[in-house]
Design a protein around this motif. Sequence first.
Motif, PDB file in Angstrom:
ATOM      1  N   GLN A  11       6.876  -0.049   3.845  1.00  0.00           N
ATOM      2  CA  GLN A  11       6.514   0.801   4.162  1.00  0.00           C
ATOM      3  C   GLN A  11       5.866  -0.081   5.663  1.00  0.00           C
ATOM      4  OE1 GLN A  11       4.621   0.578   0.283  1.00  0.00           O
ATOM      5  NE2 GLN A  11       5.656   2.638  -0.239  1.00  0.00           N
ATOM      6  N   GLU A  31       7.633  -2.690  -0.310  1.00  0.00           N
ATOM      7  CA  GLU A  31       6.463  -2.668   0.194  1.00  0.00           C
ATOM      8  C   GLU A  31       6.358  -3.145   1.085  1.00  0.00           C
ATOM      9  OE1 GLU A  31       1.950  -4.744  -0.446  1.00  0.00           O
ATOM     10  OE2 GLU A  31       3.787  -5.148  -1.805  1.00  0.00           O
ATOM     11  N   THR A  91      -0.639   7.244   4.684  1.00  0.00           N
ATOM     12  CA  THR A  91       0.261   6.379   3.514  1.00  0.00           C
ATOM     13  C   THR A  91       1.074   8.504   3.747  1.00  0.00           C
ATOM     14  OG1 THR A  91      -1.234   7.055   1.432  1.00  0.00           O
ATOM     15  CG2 THR A  91      -0.351   4.668   2.456  1.00  0.00           C
ATOM     16  N   ARG A 117       3.627  11.070   3.132  1.00  0.00           N
ATOM     17  CA  ARG A 117       5.010  12.013   2.998  1.00  0.00           C
ATOM     18  C   ARG A 117       5.669  13.030   2.660  1.00  0.00           C
ATOM     19  NH1 ARG A 117       8.035   8.894  -2.722  1.00  0.00           N
ATOM     20  NH2 ARG A 117       6.947  10.348  -4.368  1.00  0.00           N
ATOM     21  N   GLN A 133       4.486   1.592   8.403  1.00  0.00           N
ATOM     22  CA  GLN A 133       3.041   1.495   8.967  1.00  0.00           C
ATOM     23  C   GLN A 133       2.896   1.136  10.493  1.00  0.00           C
ATOM     24  OE1 GLN A 133       1.191  -0.238   6.027  1.00  0.00           O
ATOM     25  NE2 GLN A 133       1.131   2.101   5.021  1.00  0.00           N
TER      26      GLN A 133
END
Length: 243
Positions: A200, A197, A147, A149, A204
Amino acid sequence: MSTTLDLVTAVKKELKAAQMTYADLAQAMGMAESSVKRMLAKGDMSLSRVDDICRALKLDFAELARRVADTQPLLKEMTAEQERAVVADKKLLLVAICVLSQWTLEQMTAAYRLSEPECVKYLAQLDRIGIIELRPLNRYRLKLAKTFRWRPHGPVMNYFRDHAVLDYFAGGFDADGEGVMLVHGSISRALAPVFLERLQRVAQDFAQQHQTDQKLAAKEREGYTLVLAMRRWEFEAFAQLRK
């Protein structure tokens, strides 16, 4: 930073994996079981005792230390100081981006005008900064979480805003596998985090596919840069026309 508690935790895991009891360890070390229990409970052991434990476990000390390091929390974000160090040298920034993509030293020197000694020097710098743990044969372990950044208003993002954003969006986005979408709309504030989300998850998925496809030959892969963003925003020219 590793602590004695981390070392003790690693030893206990190794004992469990080897199906050894405290009594077994005590016998191998020539100590009383109660002394072993007390030593591990307090975390009070000399390096010679650690060596004895490694011998009992048939484990190299360097490997035990590596396993302790592997249990350390991964960084979700760097400090501003760490980021400033990264952007201070363009080649260091390049190597940092490469390690984020899990490139090997050989891949870096093959793709860019970087000599092996230069690349090793920059990997060592990233180790000191805390981005990677440099290992033998110039391999490394990334110390950043999935996660991770860059700081939203930190040195690295500011660098890319100043030097890369216009270059990126100047492209036509019309080749195979390319595209750009601009969608504007008003939605419930409660639903905005849900869409973020989803973005994201796409990021991923992209990162995971990158890892999977490293086994393919270089000629079968192409470098892409995925930019996902969502924010409350209105084009300035339109905002100036608001009543």
